[in-house]
Scaffold this motif. Structure first.
Motif, PDB file in Angstrom:
ATOM      1  N   SER B 419      39.639  58.307 -13.089  1.00  0.00           N
ATOM      2  CA  SER B 419      40.022  59.306 -12.246  1.00  0.00           C
ATOM      3  C   SER B 419      39.060  59.823 -11.412  1.00  0.00           C
ATOM      4  N   GLY B 420      39.392  60.486 -10.134  1.00  0.00           N
ATOM      5  CA  GLY B 420      38.638  60.694  -9.205  1.00  0.00           C
ATOM      6  C   GLY B 420      39.142  60.919  -7.828  1.00  0.00           C
ATOM      7  N   ASN B 421      38.281  61.618  -6.808  1.00  0.00           N
ATOM      8  CA  ASN B 421      38.698  61.909  -5.519  1.00  0.00           C
ATOM      9  C   ASN B 421      37.444  62.036  -4.687  1.00  0.00           C
ATOM     10  N   TYR B 422      37.174  60.533  -4.189  1.00  0.00           N
ATOM     11  CA  TYR B 422      35.935  60.584  -3.576  1.00  0.00           C
ATOM     12  C   TYR B 422      35.821  61.189  -1.969  1.00  0.00           C
ATOM     13  N   GLN B 423      37.115  61.441  -1.297  1.00  0.00           N
ATOM     14  CA  GLN B 423      37.221  61.944  -0.125  1.00  0.00           C
ATOM     15  C   GLN B 423      37.042  63.389  -0.426  1.00  0.00           C
ATOM     16  N   GLY B 424      37.510  63.921  -1.489  1.00  0.00           N
ATOM     17  CA  GLY B 424      37.391  65.321  -1.596  1.00  0.00           C
ATOM     18  C   GLY B 424      35.857  65.903  -1.842  1.00  0.00           C
ATOM     19  N   LEU B 425      35.111  65.021  -2.458  1.00  0.00           N
ATOM     20  CA  LEU B 425      33.687  65.047  -2.767  1.00  0.00           C
ATOM     21  C   LEU B 425      33.339  65.191  -1.459  1.00  0.00           C
ATOM     22  N   LEU B 426      33.424  64.004  -0.829  1.00  0.00           N
ATOM     23  CA  LEU B 426      32.662  63.975   0.541  1.00  0.00           C
ATOM     24  C   LEU B 426      32.918  65.152   1.552  1.00  0.00           C
ATOM     25  N   SER B 633      35.212  57.932 -19.636  1.00  0.00           N
ATOM     26  CA  SER B 633      35.494  58.922 -18.503  1.00  0.00           C
ATOM     27  C   SER B 633      34.534  58.614 -17.452  1.00  0.00           C
ATOM     28  N   ALA B 634      35.034  58.600 -16.333  1.00  0.00           N
ATOM     29  CA  ALA B 634      34.237  58.465 -14.836  1.00  0.00           C
ATOM     30  C   ALA B 634      33.989  59.487 -14.063  1.00  0.00           C
ATOM     31  N   PRO B 635      32.636  60.163 -14.284  1.00  0.00           N
ATOM     32  CA  PRO B 635      32.400  61.033 -13.323  1.00  0.00           C
ATOM     33  C   PRO B 635      31.736  60.739 -12.102  1.00  0.00           C
ATOM     34  N   SER B 636      31.825  61.207 -10.951  1.00  0.00           N
ATOM     35  CA  SER B 636      31.497  60.949  -9.576  1.00  0.00           C
ATOM     36  C   SER B 636      30.888  61.839  -8.846  1.00  0.00           C
ATOM     37  N   GLY B 637      30.312  61.556  -7.854  1.00  0.00           N
ATOM     38  CA  GLY B 637      29.918  62.594  -6.800  1.00  0.00           C
ATOM     39  C   GLY B 637      29.558  62.216  -5.539  1.00  0.00           C
ATOM     40  N   VAL B 638      29.145  62.859  -4.746  1.00  0.00           N
ATOM     41  CA  VAL B 638      28.560  62.717  -3.392  1.00  0.00           C
ATOM     42  C   VAL B 638      27.303  63.471  -3.117  1.00  0.00           C
ATOM     43  N   HIS B 639      26.217  62.995  -2.952  1.00  0.00           N
ATOM     44  CA  HIS B 639      24.884  63.734  -2.595  1.00  0.00           C
ATOM     45  C   HIS B 639      24.461  63.815  -1.367  1.00  0.00           C
ATOM     46  N   ALA B 659      24.331  68.436  -3.566  1.00  0.00           N
ATOM     47  CA  ALA B 659      24.952  67.707  -4.765  1.00  0.00           C
ATOM     48  C   ALA B 659      26.468  68.190  -5.023  1.00  0.00           C
ATOM     49  N   VAL B 660      27.447  67.329  -5.044  1.00  0.00           N
ATOM     50  CA  VAL B 660      28.805  67.785  -5.193  1.00  0.00           C
ATOM     51  C   VAL B 660      29.327  66.745  -6.373  1.00  0.00           C
ATOM     52  N   ASP B 661      29.484  67.242  -7.354  1.00  0.00           N
ATOM     53  CA  ASP B 661      29.713  66.323  -8.829  1.00  0.00           C
ATOM     54  C   ASP B 661      31.078  66.652  -9.330  1.00  0.00           C
ATOM     55  N   ASP B 662      31.743  65.489  -9.688  1.00  0.00           N
ATOM     56  CA  ASP B 662      33.155  65.726 -10.170  1.00  0.00           C
ATOM     57  C   ASP B 662      33.032  65.314 -11.594  1.00  0.00           C
ATOM     58  N   VAL B 663      32.786  66.529 -12.750  1.00  0.00           N
ATOM     59  CA  VAL B 663      32.507  65.984 -14.174  1.00  0.00           C
ATOM     60  C   VAL B 663      33.912  66.543 -14.692  1.00  0.00           C
ATOM     61  N   GLY B 664      34.928  66.431 -14.069  1.00  0.00           N
ATOM     62  CA  GLY B 664      36.074  66.638 -14.820  1.00  0.00           C
ATOM     63  C   GLY B 664      35.957  68.274 -15.202  1.00  0.00           C
ATOM     64  N   THR B 665      36.807  68.666 -16.410  1.00  0.00           N
ATOM     65  CA  THR B 665      36.744  70.058 -16.733  1.00  0.00           C
ATOM     66  C   THR B 665      35.373  70.609 -16.997  1.00  0.00           C
ATOM     67  N   LEU B 666      34.764  71.769 -16.322  1.00  0.00           N
ATOM     68  CA  LEU B 666      33.594  72.164 -16.432  1.00  0.00           C
ATOM     69  C   LEU B 666      33.552  73.083 -17.690  1.00  0.00           C
ATOM     70  N   ILE B 667      32.732  72.692 -18.881  1.00  0.00           N
ATOM     71  CA  ILE B 667      32.567  73.569 -19.799  1.00  0.00           C
ATOM     72  C   ILE B 667      31.688  74.828 -19.630  1.00  0.00           C
TER      73      ILE B 667
END
Ligand code: FES
Ligand code: FES
Lengths: 160, 789
Positions: B419-426, B633-639, B659-667
């Motif tokens: 899963s992911g949303n790279y545009q959102g990160l960017l 799981s596939a974390p992603s990010g745009v820095h 740094a904007v990172d998508d690590v799914g649900t944050l604990i």
């Protein structure tokens, strides 16, 4: 007997208590603290005086205890992390700030870092951001990226 | 009555484990002081490559306090050899004795050892060991090592290549023909030293009951128990591995090193505890290094910036022997990920795993993904510069789209981005960075001779290698599962036993948050136990950012089983149907009735008293889960980074880092940001400061201590703005993805791009890391002298 193994009497005041030891000429202060006194909160992170994990206060001054021979500490008053907030007493404000700001991860650099932070705050009543980063440059932290350590120290400056 | 649901997941809770560390009561292996402990010290090879003609232990054996002195011959046939845990199909595995027998292959390799009553005596005696060497030619560089006339390290590894791995999708050859242009690039991923502030240490302690307890800072205690058992020949049930507090791991403390075999063996031989402690300088030549790749890259492009195809040739330098995971890092972990966050349909990669006369190279924070992301990101950035396109727009144009998930890069079978949303990160990163304003500022300043640069990098990681059955095909000799046990005592307190292993991650806090959410009890009522194979049922430990996604999920499922059983018990106590019972905030109630709710504690007590259990329900409230994920799981990010480079000195000043990172649900957002800070700084360190240097002629390690190896200090790194986007992972019940390695994956390309952007007015298109002042200064001088690159 080799010179290195000769023993010398050394008296120090450690966290408020006077103690006398017979130490080898070559013994480092950090080994006296960790091995003879069992105060293992002072750590060893390197062998070239780079990391600051061994920082303690010697006569009120933050000092890398791996750079001092135990015999050189004769007569000195030493505070280690265990003496910063003795059992039962409140945490030092620096310790509290480190907790509040998540300024530690593995905790290995933490005691030395706290000693350097205390030194910085004693020496500089009002350090700026860069002063803080410079002031703790003798201590390496591999986990936190330093940011939250800097924040923790800044929080104490703001509080005055 | 409606009890409020307790929420712990997602809260920035301060760490529950801090107090002991703040007060000096953390307990690391070197803090364990056992009476009668003997000290081991190692004699290490001063040569990169040599025949051992003779080892004279006479003087060492006679030295004061010495109990034992041994060379490799003395251990031959008794313990070892050291075998890797990950052996890619077709790999030629070099023979690695625990202590070198007739030949040494890197500076630092063990050749002999001494056990003495004090550490000082052990060191003194090691100095008396006399080894007669016949020095051989050495090779340290991966490109040099595969040359026809290169010195050969192992008879069974012709050409110094242990493994050749290929991956492909689509048709690169056709893409290259269809392309308007093919852009080529060679990049070096510099060799690093992980540098945990706590060095490695081992204490092996024979207990009177026949158990051997091994204290070691292990990221993978149960794996170490198995490996030590198999390599030393101790039945696994007689081995107890204890990992107390660990002063950082970063991948370096999850392999099998000689000292971890020697201490257990010698403790049994001598019937006394044996300890080894690694000095920092020793660590530089005995603990695994990281990265050390050279990549040749070709990108087939259209002139509008469309990427048609990518071709990669990787040389992964693994040092003198195949360390634990070494054949997997440069292969599947790297080149499977060479296309990064981009739709690149045609891909072809070959990876060669190369042995050299250097310290073995193995996992380091991200293992393969920093190398893979560096390939993808350097490629796309070079294309942008080549075509004079905006570095942001070219990424946007080629990004995998939100609707594409789950996505199989290059149509392959090996990798699925869940899963992911790279545009959102960017978009989020650009806004936080104030991109447009910064771009204008950069242009204005450039006209005044001030060289600022903006760097962008995107990444996708994959965490928690799983499921178990899929790991067989790549020769990874372990499972992908994690275990959890939740034991509720008769007062309703919970003890969590987790196979994950914190090395500073804060699992006592984060795992408690997960358990507290499901169990609906106050977090203070939860204890977490890790790192003791006698207490924790089983496990795989912490690596590959797997602890929350796999260990946390295991705990989540296990906690649900506790509640399922507790509901049954509550139903029995309340004399209602189990389906009518609801549970929230520590209360079992029957909605729509006036039946008084039961507390969790009361039900727990009944579980142990056992008087009123429904038929078929066994006493006790204690569950164990072995959780094998359905996928990764596939974390992603745009820095984004903003730097200023002084062309007269080559010094880089980092002005900002987002740094904007998508690590799914944050604990726990507080701990998550801490992981990003630390990882980004390690990545900045790779980009700007750190590099292991070897003398190419004689294989001497030139960065042998912290004097010469440039670990950054507080004044060398910036404040980092860490933001998150939460796209839940569909692969686990919490929706969480890994986080620990994100920073060290994204930061190297991000920083390199920022510096190259600043240097673009000089026509400099590529420089290899680390971008030290001399390297930048020389490039500027060359450019000014007309030798543009
Ligand atoms: S132990 Fe590193 S400075 Fe003292
Ligand atoms: S918290 Fe791990 S080295 Fe600082």
């Amino acid at each position: 007997m080799a010179e290195a193994e000769k023993r010398h009497p050394v008296t120090i005041e450690i966290n408020g208590t006077r103690r006398t030891f017979e130490v080898e000429s070559r013994k480092l202060l950090v080994h006296l603290i960790r091995d003879d006194l069992g105060l293992t909160g002072t750590h060893i992170g390197c062998d070239t005086s780079q990391c600051g994990a061994c920082t303690v206060e010697v006569d009120g001054l933050a000092t890398k205890s791996c750079t001092v021979l135990a015999v050189m500490a004769d007569g000195a008053s030493i505070t280690t992390i265990e003496g910063v907030s003795p059992a039962g007493s409140a945490l030092d404000p620096v310790q509290t700030a480190f907790h509040e700001h998540h300024a530690l991860q593995c905790g290995f650099c933490t005691p030395g870092m706290i000693m350097s932070a205390r030194q910085l705050l004693r020496a500089h009543p009002d350090p700026g951001h860069d002063d803080i980063r410079h002031g703790i440059a003798g201590n390496i932290c591999r986990c936190t990226g330093y940011q939250n350590i800097v924040r923790a120290i800044e929080s104490l400056v703001a509080k005055g | 009555m409606n009890a409020t649901v307790l929420h712990y997941i997602g809260k920035p809770l301060k760490r529950r484990e801090d107090f002991k560390f703040l007060t000096g009561k953390g307990r690391y292996v070197d803090d364990i002081k056992l009476p009668g402990v003997l000290h081991m010290a190692i004699a290490r090879s001063p040569h990169a490559h040599a025949i051992i003609r003779n080892v004279d232990l006479g003087a060492a054996k006679a030295a004061p306090g010495v109990r034992l002195a041994l060379a490799g011959r003395d251990l031959e046939g008794k313990i070892g050899p050291i075998v890797p845990n990950w052996i890619m199909p077709g790999t030629k595995v070099p023979f690695r004795p625990v202590v070198a027998i007739d030949r040494v292959r890197f500076v630092g390799e063990c050749v002999a050892l001494v056990v003495a009553e004090t550490l000082a005596q052990a060191y003194d005696a090691v100095g008396l060991i006399d080894v007669d060497y016949e020095v051989l030619p050495a090779v340290v560089d991966e490109e040099a090592a595969i040359a026809a006339d290169a010195p050969q390290l192992h008879d069974n590894v012709p050409g110094n290549i242990t493994t050749i791995y290929k991956v492909r999708g689509g048709d690169y050859a056709k893409a290259a023909v269809d392309a308007d242009q093919v852009v080529k690039l060679r990049v070096v991923n510099n060799r690093l030293i992980p540098t945990c502030m706590e060095t490695r240490s081992v204490v092996a302690h024979p207990d009177p009951d026949g158990t051997l307890t091994v204290y070691m800072p292990s990221q993978v205690p149960h794996m170490h128990r198995r490996w030590i058992a198999e390599t030393v020949g101790i039945p696994e049930h007689l081995l107890r591995v204890v990992a107390p507090d660990i002063g950082g791991g970063f991948g370096a403390k999850m392999h099998l090193y000689p000292e971890e075999l020697l201490c257990p063996h010698l403790a049994r031989e001598l019937g006394a505890p044996v300890k080894w402690w690694e000095s920092r300088s020793e660590s530089h030549q005995s603990t695994s290094h990281g990265r050390a790749h050279t990549e040749n890259i070709e990108v087939a492009i259209k002139n509008d910036g469309t990427i048609l195809g990518l071709k990669v040739e990787t040389l992964g330098n693994v040092g003198a022997y195949l360390s634990n995971m070494a054949s997997g890092g440069p292969t599947v972990n790297t080149v499977n990920f060479g296309t990064g966050n981009y739709r690149i349909a045609n891909y072809e990669a070959t990876s060669r795993v190369v042995v050299t006369n250097t310290v073995p190279v193995d996992a380091y924070r991200g293992y393969g993904r920093p190398e893979g992301a560096y390939i993808a990101e350097r490629a796309i950035d070079v294309v942008a510069r080549h075509l004079n396109l905006d570095q942001v727009e070219i990424r946007r144009k080629n990004f995998i789209q939100p609707a594409d998930f789950p996505y199989r890069p290059y149509g392959g079978m090996a990798v699925i981005y869940d899963s992911g949303n790279y545009q959102g990160l960017l978009d989020k990163a650009l806004a936080a960075f104030n991109y447009d304003a910064r771009r204008n500022e950069r242009e204005t300043l450039r006209r005044n001779g001030i060289y600022r640069g903006i760097g962008v990098a995107a990444y996708t990681h994959m965490c928690g290698m799983a499921p178990s059955r899929r790991l067989a095909s790549i020769g990874f000799d372990r499972g992908g599962w994690e275990s959890a046990r939740v034991a509720i005592d008769s007062s309703g307190r919970a003890t969590v036993y987790s196979g994950s292993m914190s090395q500073g991650h804060g699992h006592v806090t984060s795992l408690s948050q997960i358990a507290a959410d499901v169990l609906q009890i106050p977090i203070e009522n939860i204890d977490v136990i890790q790192g003791d194979t006698r207490q924790v049922q089983a496990g795989h430990g912490t690596f590959n950012s797997r602890s929350m996604a796999v260990g946390g999920s295991s705990l989540h499922v296990c906690s649900q089983r506790i509640i399922a059983k507790a509901k049954k018990i509550a139903a029995g106590m309340l004399e209602v149907d189990e389906r009518d019972v609801t549970y929230a905030a520590g209360q079992f109630s029957v909605p729509g009735t006036d039946i008084a709710p039961l507390t969790f504690g009361k039900v727990a007590r009944m579980a142990y008293v056992g008087h009123k259990l429904p038929d078929g329900v066994a006493p006790g409230l204690d569950e164990t889960e072995f959780y094998d994920p359905i996928g990764m799981s596939a974390p992603s990010g745009v820095h984004l980074a903003y730097v200023e480079v002084d062309p007269e000195t080559g010094i880089v000043d980092i002005i900002d880092y987002v740094a904007v990172d998508d690590v799914g649900t944050l604990i726990n957002p507080l701990l998550a940001a801490g992981q990003i800070h630390g990882g980004v700084v390690q990545g900045i360190a790779q980009a700007l400061y750190e590099e292991v240097s070897y003398d190419p002629d004689n294989g001497q390690l030139l960065t042998g201590s912290l004097l010469d190896y440039a670990v950054p200090r507080a004044e060398h790194v910036p404040d980092i703005t860490s933001l998150f986007q939460e796209t839940p992972s569909p692969t686990n019940p919490i929706g969480v993805k890994g986080i620990g390695e994100s920073g060290s994956i994204a930061a190297p390309p991000c920083m390199v791009h920022a510096v190259l952007d600043a240097l673009s007015p000089f026509g400099i298109r590529h420089l290899d890391m680390p971008l030290t002042p001399p390297r930048i200064w020389a490039a500027v001088q060359n450019a000014r002298n007309g030798a543009g690159q």
